[in-house]
Design a protein around this motif. Structure first.
Motif, mmCIF file in Angstrom:
data_model
loop_
_atom_site.group_PDB
_atom_site.id
_atom_site.type_symbol
_atom_site.label_atom_id
_atom_site.label_comp_id
_atom_site.label_asym_id
_atom_site.label_seq_id
_atom_site.Cartn_x
_atom_site.Cartn_y
_atom_site.Cartn_z
ATOM 1 N N GLN A 67 -0.253 -36.616 31.556
ATOM 2 C CA GLN A 67 0.206 -37.708 32.255
ATOM 3 C C GLN A 67 -0.717 -38.899 31.833
ATOM 4 O O GLN A 67 -0.795 -40.075 31.367
ATOM 5 C CB GLN A 67 -0.602 -37.664 33.765
ATOM 6 N N ASN A 68 -2.417 -38.231 30.922
ATOM 7 C CA ASN A 68 -2.875 -39.296 30.318
ATOM 8 C C ASN A 68 -2.388 -39.943 28.445
ATOM 9 O O ASN A 68 -2.500 -41.015 28.172
ATOM 10 C CB ASN A 68 -3.911 -38.557 29.564
ATOM 11 N N LEU A 69 -1.453 -38.698 28.216
ATOM 12 C CA LEU A 69 -0.934 -39.135 26.574
ATOM 13 C C LEU A 69 1.272 -39.138 26.490
ATOM 14 O O LEU A 69 1.108 -38.499 26.123
ATOM 15 C CB LEU A 69 -1.053 -37.838 25.756
ATOM 16 N N ARG A 70 1.031 -40.348 27.630
ATOM 17 C CA ARG A 70 2.458 -40.657 27.285
ATOM 18 C C ARG A 70 3.518 -40.994 26.203
ATOM 19 O O ARG A 70 4.372 -40.341 26.589
ATOM 20 C CB ARG A 70 2.510 -41.529 28.645
ATOM 21 N N MET A 71 3.403 -41.592 25.355
ATOM 22 C CA MET A 71 3.831 -42.394 24.028
ATOM 23 C C MET A 71 3.466 -40.765 23.039
ATOM 24 O O MET A 71 4.054 -41.286 21.975
ATOM 25 C CB MET A 71 2.677 -43.316 23.191
ATOM 26 N N LEU A 72 3.217 -39.573 23.747
ATOM 27 C CA LEU A 72 3.381 -38.519 22.468
ATOM 28 C C LEU A 72 4.932 -38.362 21.411
ATOM 29 O O LEU A 72 5.443 -38.032 22.630
ATOM 30 C CB LEU A 72 2.979 -37.049 23.035
ATOM 31 N N ARG A 73 4.423 -38.294 20.496
ATOM 32 C CA ARG A 73 5.854 -37.734 20.070
ATOM 33 C C ARG A 73 6.332 -36.496 19.429
ATOM 34 O O ARG A 73 6.829 -36.159 18.938
ATOM 35 C CB ARG A 73 5.756 -38.994 18.657
ATOM 36 N N LYS A 74 4.947 -35.758 18.884
ATOM 37 C CA LYS A 74 5.093 -34.420 18.268
ATOM 38 C C LYS A 74 3.924 -33.747 19.124
ATOM 39 O O LYS A 74 2.673 -34.549 19.512
ATOM 40 C CB LYS A 74 4.544 -34.909 16.502
ATOM 41 N N LEU A 75 4.041 -32.544 19.585
ATOM 42 C CA LEU A 75 3.061 -32.063 20.226
ATOM 43 C C LEU A 75 3.504 -29.776 19.806
ATOM 44 O O LEU A 75 4.521 -29.898 19.252
ATOM 45 C CB LEU A 75 4.142 -32.305 21.377
ATOM 46 N N ASP A 76 2.766 -29.810 19.506
ATOM 47 C CA ASP A 76 2.647 -28.679 18.857
ATOM 48 C C ASP A 76 1.338 -27.870 19.548
ATOM 49 O O ASP A 76 -0.286 -28.110 19.393
ATOM 50 C CB ASP A 76 1.718 -28.614 17.805
ATOM 51 N N LEU A 77 1.645 -26.528 20.533
ATOM 52 C CA LEU A 77 0.855 -25.654 21.310
ATOM 53 C C LEU A 77 0.937 -23.977 20.171
ATOM 54 O O LEU A 77 1.050 -23.320 21.128
ATOM 55 C CB LEU A 77 1.427 -25.534 22.607
ATOM 56 N N SER A 78 1.638 -23.813 19.096
ATOM 57 C CA SER A 78 1.933 -22.589 19.098
ATOM 58 C C SER A 78 0.731 -21.567 19.306
ATOM 59 O O SER A 78 -0.386 -22.083 19.296
ATOM 60 C CB SER A 78 2.054 -22.720 16.927
ATOM 61 N N TYR A 79 1.077 -20.593 19.334
ATOM 62 C CA TYR A 79 -0.048 -19.293 19.660
ATOM 63 C C TYR A 79 -0.775 -19.500 20.239
ATOM 64 O O TYR A 79 -1.892 -18.648 20.801
ATOM 65 C CB TYR A 79 -1.300 -18.992 18.091
ATOM 66 N N ASN A 80 -0.513 -20.353 21.721
ATOM 67 C CA ASN A 80 -1.176 -19.904 23.185
ATOM 68 C C ASN A 80 -0.492 -18.490 23.388
ATOM 69 O O ASN A 80 0.441 -19.573 24.483
ATOM 70 C CB ASN A 80 -1.267 -21.299 23.639
ATOM 71 N N GLU A 81 -0.803 -17.101 23.153
ATOM 72 C CA GLU A 81 -0.350 -16.415 23.565
ATOM 73 C C GLU A 81 0.442 -16.640 25.488
ATOM 74 O O GLU A 81 0.932 -15.777 25.776
ATOM 75 C CB GLU A 81 -0.407 -14.874 23.409
ATOM 76 N N MET A 82 -0.463 -17.115 26.515
ATOM 77 C CA MET A 82 -0.672 -16.843 27.231
ATOM 78 C C MET A 82 -0.274 -17.955 28.547
ATOM 79 O O MET A 82 -0.152 -17.823 29.631
ATOM 80 C CB MET A 82 -2.239 -16.313 27.801
ATOM 81 N N LEU A 83 0.726 -19.241 28.024
ATOM 82 C CA LEU A 83 0.940 -20.049 27.770
ATOM 83 C C LEU A 83 2.064 -19.417 28.895
ATOM 84 O O LEU A 83 2.823 -18.865 28.013
ATOM 85 C CB LEU A 83 0.783 -20.950 26.976
ATOM 86 N N VAL A 84 2.664 -20.109 30.442
ATOM 87 C CA VAL A 84 3.875 -19.800 30.355
ATOM 88 C C VAL A 84 5.247 -21.108 30.748
ATOM 89 O O VAL A 84 3.922 -22.212 30.407
ATOM 90 C CB VAL A 84 3.383 -19.343 32.402
ATOM 91 N N ASP A 85 5.572 -20.898 31.891
ATOM 92 C CA ASP A 85 6.667 -21.882 32.115
ATOM 93 C C ASP A 85 6.147 -23.343 32.470
ATOM 94 O O ASP A 85 6.062 -23.939 31.991
ATOM 95 C CB ASP A 85 8.141 -21.496 31.804
ATOM 96 N N LYS A 86 5.433 -22.995 33.495
ATOM 97 C CA LYS A 86 5.255 -23.605 34.235
ATOM 98 C C LYS A 86 4.113 -24.707 33.997
ATOM 99 O O LYS A 86 3.941 -25.751 33.987
ATOM 100 C CB LYS A 86 4.262 -22.334 35.914
ATOM 101 N N GLU A 87 2.903 -24.384 32.785
ATOM 102 C CA GLU A 87 1.706 -25.026 31.934
ATOM 103 C C GLU A 87 3.038 -26.019 31.671
ATOM 104 O O GLU A 87 2.634 -26.731 31.505
ATOM 105 C CB GLU A 87 0.463 -24.816 32.124
ATOM 106 N N LEU A 88 3.369 -25.058 31.017
ATOM 107 C CA LEU A 88 4.375 -26.220 29.782
ATOM 108 C C LEU A 88 4.900 -27.158 30.364
ATOM 109 O O LEU A 88 5.159 -28.428 30.113
ATOM 110 C CB LEU A 88 4.722 -24.724 28.751
ATOM 111 N N ILE A 89 5.680 -27.140 30.907
ATOM 112 C CA ILE A 89 6.993 -27.842 31.365
ATOM 113 C C ILE A 89 5.681 -29.265 32.326
ATOM 114 O O ILE A 89 6.341 -30.219 32.371
ATOM 115 C CB ILE A 89 7.768 -27.135 32.235
ATOM 116 N N SER A 90 5.071 -29.412 33.304
ATOM 117 C CA SER A 90 4.389 -29.843 33.979
ATOM 118 C C SER A 90 3.597 -30.926 32.800
ATOM 119 O O SER A 90 3.084 -31.921 33.395
ATOM 120 C CB SER A 90 3.018 -29.047 34.587
#
Length: 481
Positions: A369-392
């Motif tokens: 919500q704060n970073l709406r202008m993001l063009r590149k996002l890297d969340l690699s190797y967060n092994e416990m990240l689930v679909d709901k959190e990412l999509i939110s």
């Protein structure tokens, strides 16, 4: 059929071929003519060497078949006998002979990567006479350091030096006018410098700092110092015009380097610090630097905390890229404050293997919500990240063109389906090592992402249908590292 195509046409075709073994092997099996033309068309070559005297003759013969080389990489083979490095004097002499072969065989070189072993100043001076067009050199040197030979390469823009841990013999380099303290009234055009292995008693490096007045990019790796006491005094000469700095495994010297940058470098736009930095030194740099920093890349598991994030939010509001790796001590509160401060400018965010992503539910949604202008996002190797959190988070980032989710083992095919239906502007995605994402989801993704240009995924997850459609839509599918 072999005579229907002229040499020039075949060479132009061969230049377009990838350098992978299947292509080169296929060409070499057609005929000797094709093999010779393929070799003569090659502009780059990478070799692994064994430190045996017979290899020098073989290398000379081999290089004679590659007259058009502009890039050459020579490294020591993994199978090399470790005992060959026991006598450093004879080892340096051997690699000098190898470099002499390169000098006599590759006069058109522009880029040389010579990491087979340490070489002497004499062999480098000989190289400068034969390969005057070199713009990039990577080489290993033994102590004591004599670096005045650098000015013998008039086109040199990039230099990477690996200082060996063992001392070499003094091979009489001084008789060639290589004074440690010599000031040269020359146009020294070096723009990129990478040095690894500097120790506190290295004297020769002082000359390099004094004469690198046009330096734009500096990389220090595994350095205990920037040289002796005189070298520290000279270091200020090279920092004033720097735009990019990378410091890796330099804990014992990093505070003094950051202090020099904060006081004397107003042009710095990119800073990378990996594996070692004092909390106080980093905080001092962030709060006192005069530069308009645009890219900050930190991998400091036990040194980075919320105090640094708050300082970044207060003093580095012009950041375009922020990359944090293995940040164990930061919390969601610190990242939230940072997100609010960087809201108007930040275009690239990486939170790689960061515990806080797994610990704090709702953090990613707030960041999105704060970073709406993001063009590149890297969340690699967060092994416990689930679909709901990412999509939110993704629902707020409508401008994303690049997404990296490598090693996020909890993600499932639902993420791929949601992304393909919602984010039509996405151009690149990395889903390597995501066991919850199957071949069917990859196929659905290929069919439904109109702007996609690159997908990084295991070969086993790419069906024939997905590969066919990827070819039609000019999507590159790779399992790159």
């Amino acid at each position: 059929m072999d005579d229907m195509l002229c040499d020039e046409l075949l060479q132009e075709i061969f230049r377009k071929l990838p350098s992978t073994p299947p292509s080169s092997l296929s060409v070499s099996l057609v005929s000797k003519r094709w093999l010779n033309l393929y070799r003569s068309s090659k502009a780059s070559l990478s070799l692994k060497l064994l430190p045996h005297n017979s290899m020098v003759i073989s290398l000379s013969s081999l290089l004679s078949h590659y007259p058009s080389l502009s890039f050459l990489s020579l490294v020591l083979s993994d199978a090399a006998d470790s005992t060959s490095s026991n006598n450093n004097s004879s080892t340096t002499a051997f690699f000098d002979n190898v470099l002499f072969v390169v000098s006599s065989s590759c006069s058109n070189l522009h880029h040389l990567r010579f990491l087979a072993g340490p070489v002497s100043c004499l062999s480098l001076l000989s190289l400068s006479k034969s390969c005057s067009q070199l713009t990039s050199i990577t080489a290993s040197l033994s102590r004591p350091l004599f670096l005045n030979w650098v000015v013998s390469f008039p086109c040199l823009k990039e230099l990477c030096l690996h200082v060996c841990s063992t001392d070499g013999v003094d091979d009489g380099d001084k008789q060639f006018g290589l004074s440690l303290n010599e000031e040269l009234d020359v146009k020294f055009g070096l723009e990129t410098l990478c040095v690894s292995g500097i120790q506190a008693d290295d004297k020769g490096i002082s000359w390099l700092w004094r004469n690198c007045k046009r330096l734009k990019k500096l990389q220090l790796r595994s350095c205990d110092s920037v040289g002796d006491g005189e070298s520290f005094a000279s270091f200020i000469w090279c920092v004033e015009g720097l735009e990019e700095v990378e410091l890796r495994k330099c804990r014992s010297v990093i505070d003094r380097v950051l202090l020099r940058l904060a006081q004397n470098c107003a042009s710095l736009i990119s800073l990378l610090i990996y594996d070692g930095c004092s909390r106080e030194g980093l905080l001092e740099f962030i709060t006192t630097c005069r530069c308009n920093l645009q890219k900050l890349d930190l991998r400091l598991p036990l040194d980075l905390n919320n105090d640094h994030l708050l300082a970044i939010a207060m003093n580095l509001r012009g950041l375009l890229t922020l990359r944090l790796q293995s940040c164990c001590l930061v919390t969601g509160e610190g990242l939230h404050i940072l997100g609010v401060a960087l809201n108007p400018t930040l275009e690239e965010l990486a939170l790689i293997n960061c515990d806080v992503v797994d610990r704090e539910v709702g953090l990613l949604a707030t960041l999105g919500q704060n970073l709406r202008m993001l063009r590149k996002l890297d969340l690699s190797y967060n092994e416990m990240l689930v679909d709901k959190e990412l999509i939110s988070m993704l629902v707020s980032c409508n401008h994303l063109t690049e997404l990296k989710l490598r090693g996020c083992r909890k993600l499932t095919s639902m993420t791929m389906v949601t992304i393909s239906k919602t984010y039509k502007g996405l151009q690149s995605i990395d889903i390597m090592n995501c066991p919850g994402i199957g071949a069917q989801a990859v196929e659905f993704f290929v069919l439904n992402c109109p702007q996609m240009k690159q997908i990084v995924v295991e070969e086993s997850k790419v069906s024939d249908i997905a590969r066919t459609w990827a070819c039609h839509k000019f999507i590159e599918i790779t399992s790159g590292s």
